[in-house]
Design an enzyme around this catalytic site. Structure first.
Site, mmCIF file in Angstrom:
data_model
loop_
_atom_site.group_PDB
_atom_site.id
_atom_site.type_symbol
_atom_site.label_atom_id
_atom_site.label_comp_id
_atom_site.label_asym_id
_atom_site.label_seq_id
_atom_site.Cartn_x
_atom_site.Cartn_y
_atom_site.Cartn_z
ATOM 1 N N LYS A 151 32.762 52.666 31.452
ATOM 2 C CA LYS A 151 32.744 53.881 30.636
ATOM 3 C C LYS A 151 31.563 54.736 31.075
ATOM 4 O O LYS A 151 30.516 54.174 31.361
ATOM 5 C CB LYS A 151 32.614 53.529 29.147
ATOM 6 N N ASN B 230 31.129 47.705 28.521
ATOM 7 C CA ASN B 230 30.440 47.723 29.820
ATOM 8 C C ASN B 230 29.495 46.528 29.877
ATOM 9 O O ASN B 230 28.666 46.362 28.976
ATOM 10 C CB ASN B 230 29.593 48.997 29.965
ATOM 11 N N ASP C 115 33.966 49.609 21.172
ATOM 12 C CA ASP C 115 32.836 49.305 22.038
ATOM 13 C C ASP C 115 32.129 48.080 21.431
ATOM 14 O O ASP C 115 32.308 47.793 20.237
ATOM 15 C CB ASP C 115 31.897 50.522 22.076
ATOM 16 N N ARG C 116 31.353 47.347 22.227
ATOM 17 C CA ARG C 116 30.707 46.150 21.687
ATOM 18 C C ARG C 116 29.265 46.448 21.241
ATOM 19 O O ARG C 116 28.997 46.598 20.054
ATOM 20 C CB ARG C 116 30.737 45.024 22.741
ATOM 21 N N ASP C 117 28.355 46.547 22.215
ATOM 22 C CA ASP C 117 26.927 46.639 21.878
ATOM 23 C C ASP C 117 26.589 47.954 21.194
ATOM 24 O O ASP C 117 26.885 49.032 21.702
ATOM 25 C CB ASP C 117 26.089 46.470 23.152
HETATM 26 MG MG LIG Z 1 27.531 50.760 22.726
#
Ligand SMILES: [Mg+2]
Length: 393
Positions: free
Chosen positions: A340, A288, A244-246
């Site tokens: 997601k 996302n 996941d990124r953030d």
């Molecule tokens: Mg996240």
């Protein structure tokens, strides 16, 4: 930061020479080492960090479009179909209308060339305004099925010669880096090679870059057979480490899209480096990005940030192989299968890299990441802010 990279792949040919070997399949989709040939080209582009590919297709185009859809290994895929044959030049000119970069790569969908994109970019970068194209050339020995080219000591391509038996010579390898406006004055239908390159060659408009890597033209049955063994080592199944990124890779500042606000999370970078160094794994990001649906930033802004993140992570010993994103939000764009907790992005990554769920792992900071991992049948690990803030464990 690396430039925004675009390529046109010519995939509209009828494949007459190969038709008796692989009937019912358009030539770029002919099976090689158990997968469509065009995938090897797409993998090569993805590995070099292309952002966007325009496929100039036509004959049996549904076979290509059904397989690749709108994205592959993080690259946006668009199609520029021809209803009537436009020949190579017409097909490229039409596809260039969909491109944004100053220089655009052009590849043939039926030839494989192991070459250095960066060397061609460097040649284009150094070239004066009079140069409209950089052409990859390849030294061959003992051949008669290709025409040859002359290249002077400064790297200018100075002449094309017809096919003839040849002991040794340079051939046009069919990969070009073209100035986006190069074909503006050309008609709708023409041959890129005989109606354009051969007409401007005397004006000093063409540069050549010699490449030493392998070259295969699958339009010829003997080469098609050779491709089965030569490309087989590249038809590999991978394990995926998905992030996941953030909140996982970077501090979640809320709809991050400005490079200057990026703050990487060291504990996740350490995990990413471990997988990046593992020869069995590819590292991908699945994120996302509802900010696109909400109009807070554009896909171009996001890709710009990702190119910046790629550079920052490379400095720390992490190579990201592909970025998958969901630009949707149910309140703005309706339901989708990629946001997601839906597993769409994870499944797309596993498809693109031939990955089995065994051996794949997802790292995230939210329950939606965990639910997506379970739905894709892959292992899940908490990471990033989930650990530092003791939120979920
Ligand atoms: Mg996240």
């Amino acid at each position: 930061m690396r430039p925004y990279r675009e390529a046109i792949v010519l995939a509209g040919g009828f494949g007459t020479r190969l038709a008796h070997v692989v009937p019912d399949v358009c030539k770029p989709m002919a099976p090689v080492a158990g997968r469509p040939f065009l995938r090897f080209i797409m993998d090569q582009l993805a590995a070099f960090g292309f952002d966007r590919v325009v496929v100039a297709d036509g004959y049996r185009r549904e076979q290509i479009e059904d397989f690749f859809g709108p994205a592959y290994r993080g690259m946006a895929i668009e199609y520029s179909p021809e209803d009537t044959p436009l020949f190579t030049g017409g097909a490229v000119k039409r596809a260039l209308g969909r491109c944004k970069s100053d220089w655009v790569f052009v590849l043939n969908g039926d030839t494989w060339l192991d070459f250095d994109f960066a060397a061609m970019e460097a040649a284009a970068c150094d070239a004066p305004d009079s140069v409209s194209a950089v052409i990859a050339v390849k030294r061959m020995r003992g051949f008669e099925r290709y025409g040859t080219v002359d290249v002077d000591a400064c790297g200018s391509l100075t002449a094309f010669h017809e096919k003839r038996p040849c002991e040794e010579g340079l051939i046009n390898a069919g990969v070009y880096l073209l100035r986006r406006d190069a074909l503006d004055d050309m008609p709708e239908k023409f041959s890129l090679e005989s109606d354009y390159f051969e007409c401007v060659v005397g004006d000093g408009a063409l540069r050549a870059v010699e490449c030493a890597g392998g070259f295969i033209d699958i339009g010829v049955p003997e080469d098609y057979e050779l491709a089965q063994t030569m490309l087989a080592p590249l038809a590999k199944s991978w394990r995926l480490a998905m992030f996941d990124r953030d909140g996982t890779i970077n501090v979640d500042t809320g709809h991050l899209h400005e490079p200057e606000k990026l703050e990487l999370i060291p504990s996740t970078v350490d995990i990413m480096r471990g997988y990046s160094d593992d020869p069995d794994y590819k590292v991908v990001v699945v994120t996302n990005q509802a900010g696109i649906a909400k109009g807070l930033y554009t896909e171009a802004d996001m890709r710009n940030l990702h190119r910046y993140m790629e550079d920052e992570l490379e400095k720390l010993g992490v190579h990201v192989d592909a970025w998958y994103f969901c630009p949707h939000h149910p309140d703005y764009t309706g339901p989708c299968e990629c946001r997601k907790p839906a597993p769409g992005m994870l499944l797309a990554a596993m498809r693109d890299f031939d990955a089995n769920s065994t051996g794949c792992v997802m790292f995230g900071d939210k329950t939606s990441d965990e639910v997506a991992a379970k739905a894709a049948c892959v292992a899940f690990e908490w990471a990033g802010e989930a650990l530092s803030f003791d939120k979920h464990i």
